[in-house]
Design a protein around this motif. Structure first.
Motif, mmCIF file in Angstrom:
data_model
loop_
_atom_site.group_PDB
_atom_site.id
_atom_site.type_symbol
_atom_site.label_atom_id
_atom_site.label_comp_id
_atom_site.label_asym_id
_atom_site.label_seq_id
_atom_site.Cartn_x
_atom_site.Cartn_y
_atom_site.Cartn_z
ATOM 1 N N VAL A 112 0.821 -1.206 0.000
ATOM 2 C CA VAL A 112 0.000 0.000 0.000
ATOM 3 C C VAL A 112 0.860 1.264 0.000
ATOM 4 C CG1 VAL A 112 -1.548 1.296 1.464
ATOM 5 C CG2 VAL A 112 -2.007 -1.074 0.998
ATOM 6 N N LEU A 133 -6.402 4.383 -9.777
ATOM 7 C CA LEU A 133 -7.250 3.196 -9.842
ATOM 8 C C LEU A 133 -6.393 1.956 -10.087
ATOM 9 C CD1 LEU A 133 -10.279 4.562 -11.895
ATOM 10 C CD2 LEU A 133 -10.111 4.199 -9.448
ATOM 11 N N LEU A 134 -5.459 2.075 -11.022
ATOM 12 C CA LEU A 134 -4.588 0.939 -11.309
ATOM 13 C C LEU A 134 -3.764 0.564 -10.079
ATOM 14 C CD1 LEU A 134 -3.346 1.874 -14.889
ATOM 15 C CD2 LEU A 134 -4.819 -0.024 -14.285
ATOM 16 N N ALA A 181 -4.505 1.051 -6.953
ATOM 17 C CA ALA A 181 -5.359 0.417 -5.947
ATOM 18 C C ALA A 181 -5.617 -1.039 -6.318
ATOM 19 C CB ALA A 181 -6.682 1.176 -5.832
ATOM 20 N N ILE A 182 -5.859 -1.272 -7.617
ATOM 21 C CA ILE A 182 -6.099 -2.642 -8.062
ATOM 22 C C ILE A 182 -4.851 -3.493 -7.827
ATOM 23 C CG2 ILE A 182 -6.541 -4.062 -10.104
ATOM 24 C CD1 ILE A 182 -8.316 -1.755 -11.113
ATOM 25 N N ALA A 209 -4.578 -4.306 -4.094
ATOM 26 C CA ALA A 209 -5.600 -5.247 -3.654
ATOM 27 C C ALA A 209 -5.267 -6.655 -4.143
ATOM 28 C CB ALA A 209 -6.967 -4.806 -4.169
ATOM 29 N N TRP A 231 -5.795 3.730 7.411
ATOM 30 C CA TRP A 231 -6.408 4.268 6.190
ATOM 31 C C TRP A 231 -5.774 5.604 5.799
ATOM 32 C CZ3 TRP A 231 -8.972 3.495 1.930
ATOM 33 C CH2 TRP A 231 -9.605 4.569 1.307
ATOM 34 N N VAL A 254 -2.909 4.001 3.434
ATOM 35 C CA VAL A 254 -3.631 3.836 2.169
ATOM 36 C C VAL A 254 -3.731 5.175 1.442
ATOM 37 C CG1 VAL A 254 -5.755 3.078 1.095
ATOM 38 C CG2 VAL A 254 -4.900 1.897 3.110
ATOM 39 N N LEU A 262 -13.921 -1.546 -10.878
ATOM 40 C CA LEU A 262 -12.852 -2.381 -10.335
ATOM 41 C C LEU A 262 -11.949 -1.558 -9.428
ATOM 42 C CD1 LEU A 262 -11.302 -4.724 -13.047
ATOM 43 C CD2 LEU A 262 -11.950 -5.291 -10.718
ATOM 44 N N GLY A 263 -11.574 -0.372 -9.910
ATOM 45 C CA GLY A 263 -10.677 0.482 -9.139
ATOM 46 C C GLY A 263 -11.303 0.885 -7.821
ATOM 47 N N VAL A 264 -12.574 1.274 -7.878
ATOM 48 C CA VAL A 264 -13.250 1.704 -6.653
ATOM 49 C C VAL A 264 -13.399 0.517 -5.701
ATOM 50 C CG1 VAL A 264 -15.424 2.571 -5.734
ATOM 51 C CG2 VAL A 264 -14.417 3.631 -7.747
ATOM 52 N N ALA A 272 -11.404 -1.965 -5.496
ATOM 53 C CA ALA A 272 -10.078 -2.215 -4.922
ATOM 54 C C ALA A 272 -9.820 -1.253 -3.773
ATOM 55 C CB ALA A 272 -9.010 -2.062 -5.995
ATOM 56 N N LEU A 273 -10.166 0.012 -3.966
ATOM 57 C CA LEU A 273 -9.985 1.004 -2.890
ATOM 58 C C LEU A 273 -10.832 0.628 -1.684
ATOM 59 C CD1 LEU A 273 -9.857 4.506 -4.595
ATOM 60 C CD2 LEU A 273 -8.166 3.480 -3.088
ATOM 61 N N TYR A 299 -11.831 -2.341 -0.879
ATOM 62 C CA TYR A 299 -11.204 -3.521 -0.288
ATOM 63 C C TYR A 299 -10.037 -3.095 0.607
ATOM 64 C CZ TYR A 299 -8.715 -8.021 -0.197
ATOM 65 O OH TYR A 299 -8.072 -9.162 0.187
ATOM 66 N N LEU A 300 -9.216 -2.158 0.087
ATOM 67 C CA LEU A 300 -8.088 -1.679 0.882
ATOM 68 C C LEU A 300 -8.596 -1.005 2.153
ATOM 69 C CD1 LEU A 300 -5.687 -0.175 -1.812
ATOM 70 C CD2 LEU A 300 -5.525 -2.366 -0.656
ATOM 71 N N ALA A 301 -9.711 -0.311 2.033
ATOM 72 C CA ALA A 301 -10.231 0.417 3.182
ATOM 73 C C ALA A 301 -10.755 -0.547 4.236
ATOM 74 C CB ALA A 301 -11.346 1.358 2.737
#
Lengths: 260, 277, 152
Positions: A95, A156-157, A159-160, A163, A194, A198, C16-18, C20-21, C23-25
Motif C-alpha cells: 500500500v 485506480l490501477l 489500488a487494483i 488489492a 487508512w 492507504v 474495479l478500481g473503486v 479495490a480502494l 477492499y483496501l479500506a
C-alpha cells in the motif's frame, strides 16, 4: 577540461530549455481542460486505451509481487517466530510503496510509451498540423483528454495492484505456508492505517500518474518528426518517467512518513 | 467579422515577408498577390520554403517581418479565436494527406463537421457522402486510412478540406510521388473543385508541367523572393534566365549545381592540414 | 455502438478500481475504527509506556473495545498521559478497572489490556483510570534478574 565544462554548461542549458517548454506545454494543456467536462466521451476513449488496456499487466504483476512478498516475508518473519505478522508486512509494503511505484513504472512502460509513440506519429504524419488548420485546437482535442485519462487511471490501477497483491500474499502465506487466515487479516488491519498508509499511497499514485502522463504527452508533442525521433522520444519517456517516479517516491516518502 | 472585401481584390496579399528558421533565411523580401477565385501556383526549387509559405498563410508560423493579409485580415495579428474563425474558411491539403489514423475514411471527412457544427447525424451523413462522391471515393468510406494508396489518401484529404465549404484551399505539393493516372485524377479534381465551388486555390509545387497546365496564375520564388509572376503562357514567353532554367529543368545556370561554400581545392587541403595537428 | 463498448469497458474499469480502494479500506486497513466516532475518553497515567503508539488497540479480555487516541508526557506528574477512546456501548467498566500495557507476541506491537474491578460506579468520559501497570521493559527485567543473582 574547459571543453568538458562547456559541454556540461551546454547540456544543462538545453535541459533547462526543455523543462521550460514542458512547463509551458503543461500550462497550455491545463488551460484546455474544460473540454474534458464538455466532451467527456473523448476522455472515456482515452481512459480505455490508457487504463483498461493496462489492466492485465497490472493484475498479473500485482498478483506475482504479492506472492513473492508473501514468500519472502514469511521466510524472514518465521525466524523471529512472528509469521503471524505476515499480513501486515505484505499490506504495508504494497500500500505504501510497491503499489504506487511498481504500478507507475509499469504504467510508464505500457501506457506512457504508447502515448508518446501515438502522439509522435500524429506529429510526424502532420495530423496535429492538419487539425490546427481545420481550426481544431490539438491541446483541447488531443492532449487534454489524454492527460486527464492518465491522471485518473493511475490511482485506480495502483489500488487494483495493491488489492490483488494482498490476495497474492494470502494465497502464498495462508494457502501454501500455513499462516492462520484470521491472523493474516487481523495483523494487516492493526498495522495498516487508512489515512496514513492507504491514502498516502493513493496520493503518491496520483502524483506519479500526473508526472508520467505529463512526460509521455510532452515527449510525443516534442518528438522530432522522424522515425528515429519517435523511437528516441519513446525511450526517453520510459527512462525519464522511471527516474522521476523513483526520485519523487523518495521525496514523497520523506514528506509523508519522515517527520511523523 | 472582417470588413467587406471587394470581389476583385486579391484574396491573399503578402508584403515584404521575412522569415528565418534558425540562421537559415527562408524568405528575404517576399511580396505577392493571390487573386480571388483562381488557381495560383507558387513554384520554386526544393528547399525554397514553399510549404513554409502555406504555414505562414495559415497562421501556424509567425513572420519575422512583413505582413500577410487573407481576406483583408492580417493573419499574424489575429487573436486565437479570430484565427480559428479564419481557418474554418480555409482548407489545407497536406502532402501526406495527414488523415487521422484512428478514424475511418468517413469519420475523417466528418471530423471538421463534427467539431464545428451540431448537424443531425443524417444530414452529416449526406454531406460527407456528397464530399466523398465529389472525389470518387464514396464506396471507400469504411476503409482505414492505412489501407489507402497515396493518391486515394490525398483525395480523401481533399474531401475533408472542402467539408466546411471553405473559400480558400491550399495544396502542399499535390503532385509529388503519384503515378501518371492518379496524377491526372488529382489535376482534374483540383481544377473541377476550383470551378464548381468558385474558391481560390493555392498550390505549391515543383512539378512544372502539371502546375503550368492547371494554373491561371504562377509565382516563381527563389532565394527568398518572388522572382517572376504572371499567367503561365506569359511566363514561358518572356522567361528570364532563372525562370528558363527552372521551367526547362537545366541542371546548371543561375542556380548553381554546387551548394555554396569554400572551393573544392581549399576544402581538401584544409582537411589535410587539420589532420596534421 | 463502438462508443458504447468504450463506455462499458471504462465503467467496469472504474468499478474495479473503486472496489479495490474499498477492499483496501475495509479489509486491509482499520478504516472501520474511524467510523465509530461515538466514543468516550478516559485518561491513564503510566510510569513507562514502552513502545506504545497512538491507534494501539484497547482490549478487555482480549476483545477490542477502543484505541489509544493520544499520548503525551505530563511534566507535572512526570508520567506519560495516555488517552483511551472507548466505544460508547462499552459503558460498563468499573471505576477501579486496571490498565496494563501488554505486548502481542515477542516482537509484536503493544496494546492496552483493561482488567475490570468490582466497583459499582462506572468510568465516564473524562475520568481517570486509577490503577495502571507499565510496560515491561526488557532491559530493566534483565537488570533486575542480574542484581538478584548477585545478591544470592
Amino acid at each position: 577540461m574547459i571543453d568538458a565544462i562547456a559541454s556540461l554548461g551546454r547540456s544543462s542549458l538545453n535541459a533547462l530549455v526543455v523543462f521550460g517548454r514542458a512547463f509551458l506545454f503543461l500550462l497550455q494543456v491545463l488551460a484546455s481542460l474544460d473540454i474534458v467536462i464538455r466532451r467527456f466521451g473523448l476522455t472515456v476513449v482515452q481512459i480505455y486505451s490508457v487504463g483498461v488496456r493496462s489492466l492485465l499487466i497490472i493484475i498479473v504483476s500485482g498478483l506475482f509481487v504479492g506472492m513473492v512478498l508473501g514468500y519472502q516475508g514469511y521466510i524472514t518473519l518465521v525466524n523471529f517466530g512472528a509469521a503471524e505478522a505476515l499480513g501486515g508486512v505484505v499490506a504495508l509494503s504494497l500500500v505504501r510503496e510497491l503499489g504506487p511505484v511498481v504500478t507507475a513504472l509499469l504504467f510508464a512502460g505500457r501506457a506512457g510509451s504508447a502515448l508518446t509513440a501515438e502522439l509522435g506519429l500524429m506529429k510526424t504524419t502532420e495530423q496535429l498540423s492538419a487539425m490546427e488548420m481545420m481550426a481544431v485546437n490539438p491541446y483541447r482535442r488531443i492532449f487534454a483528454p489524454r492527460f486527464v485519462a492518465g491522471f485518473l487511471s493511475m490511482p485506480l490501477l495502483a489500488a487494483i495492484f495493491s488489492a490483488v497483491g494482498v490476495m497474492g500474499g494470502y494465497i502464498v502465506g495462508v494457502g501454501m505456508l500455513g499462516v492462520d487466515s484470521g491472523a493474516y487479516f487481523s495483523q494487516m488491519q492493526s498495522v495498516t492505517d487508512w489515512n496514513e498508509d492507504v491514502l498516502s499511497g493513493v496520493i503518491k499514485s496520483i502524483v506519479f500518474g500526473f508526472v508520467v502522463t505529463w512526460i509521455a504527452v510532452f515527449q510525443g508533442f516534442n518528438a522530432m518528426p522522424t522515425s528515429e525521433g519517435i523511437s528516441r522520444a519513446t525511450t526517453q519517456t520510459v527512462v525519464v518517467s522511471s527516474l522521476a517516479i523513483l526520485g519523487l517516491d523518495f521525496i514523497l516518502t520523506g514528506l509523508m512518513f519522515g517527520a511523523g | 467579422m472582417a470588413e467587406p472585401v471587394a470581389e476583385d481584390s486579391p484574396h491573399i496579399v503578402i508584403e515584404n515577408l521575412r522569415f528565418r528558421r534558425g540562421r537559415k533565411v527562408v524568405f528575404e523580401d517576399l511580396s505577392m498577390r493571390i487573386p480571388r477565385g483562381q488557381v495560383t501556383t507558387v513554384m520554386g526549387p526544393s528547399g525554397s520554403g514553399k510549404t513554409t509559405l502555406l504555414r505562414l498563410i495559415g497562421g501556424q508560423l509567425r513572420p519575422d517581418g512583413g505582413r500577410i493579409w487573407v481576406d483583408g485580415q492580417e493573419v499574424a495579428r489575429l487573436s486565437t479565436r479570430r484565427l480559428y474563425a479564419l481557418r474554418k474558411r480555409m482548407g489545407m491539403l497536406f502532402q501526406s494527406g495527414a488523415l487521422l489514423t484512428d478514424l475511418s475514411v468517413f469519420e475523417n471527412v466528418a471530423f471538421p463537421l463534427r467539431e464545428h457544427t451540431d448537424l443531425p447525424e443524417d444530414v452529416l451523413r449526406t454531406l460527407v457522402l456528397l464530399k466523398l462522391e465529389a472525389v470518387g471515393l464514396r464506396s471507400a468510406r469504411d476503409l482505414d486510412p492505412a489501407s489507402l494508396s497515396g493518391g486515394m489518401a490525398r483525395r480523401v484529404a481533399l474531401a475533408r478540406a472542402i467539408a466546411l465549404d471553405p473559400d480558400l484551399i491550399m495544396y502542399d505539393e499535390p503532385f509529388t510521388g503519384l503515378d501518371p493516372i492518379t496524377m491526372g485524377q488529382i489535376v482534374t479534381l483540383i481544377r473541377r473543385t476550383n470551378q464548381s465551388l468558385g474558391l481560390t486555390s493555392v498550390l505549391v509545387s515543383h512539378d512544372v508541367t502539371e502546375a503550368m497546365a492547371i494554373s491561371d496564375h504562377v509565382v516563381l520564388i527563389a532565394d527568398g523572393r518572388a522572382v517572376d509572376a504572371g499567367a503561365p503562357d506569359d511566363l514561358r514567353a518572356r522567361a528570364s534566365d532563372w525562370s528558363a532554367q527552372f521551367l526547362e529543368g537545366r541542371p546548371d545556370g543561375p542556380v548553381p549545381f554546387h551548394y555554396p561554400g569554400d572551393g573544392y581545392r581549399e576544402d581538401l587541403l584544409g582537411v589535410r592540414e587539420r589532420r596534421d595537428d | 455502438m463502438k462508443v458504447r463498448f468504450f463506455e462499458l469497458a471504462v465503467g467496469v474499469f472504474v468499478l474495479l478500481g473503486v472496489a479495490a480502494l474499498f477492499y483496501l479500506a475495509v479489509q486491509v486497513s482499520n478504516v472501520t475504527d474511524y467510523h465509530d466516532r461515538d466514543t468516550y475518553t478516559v485518561t491513564a497515567y503510566f510510569d513507562n509506556i514502552g513502545g506504545l503508539k497512538t491507534r494501539a488497540p484497547v482490549t478487555v479480555s482480549g476483545v477490542r473495545i477502543g484505541r489509544v487516541s493520544e499520548i503525551r508526557y505530563d511534566p507535572e506528574q512526570f508520567r506519560a498521559e495516555v488517552k483511551l477512546a472507548i466505544r460508547s456501548e462499552h459503558d460498563y467498566l468499573p471505576m477501579d478497572t486496571q490498565a496494563a500495557i501488554h505486548t502481542a507476541g515477542l516482537l509484536g506491537e503493544q496494546y492496552i489490556a483493561l482488567e475490570p474491578g468490582g466497583d459499582y460506579d462506572t468510568l465516564q468520559d473524562g475520568d481517570e483510570v486509577m490503577f495502571t501497570q507499565s510496560a515491561l521493559v526488557l532491559e530493566n527485567l534483565i537488570g533486575r534478574f542480574l542484581t538478584n543473582m548477585g545478591s544470592d
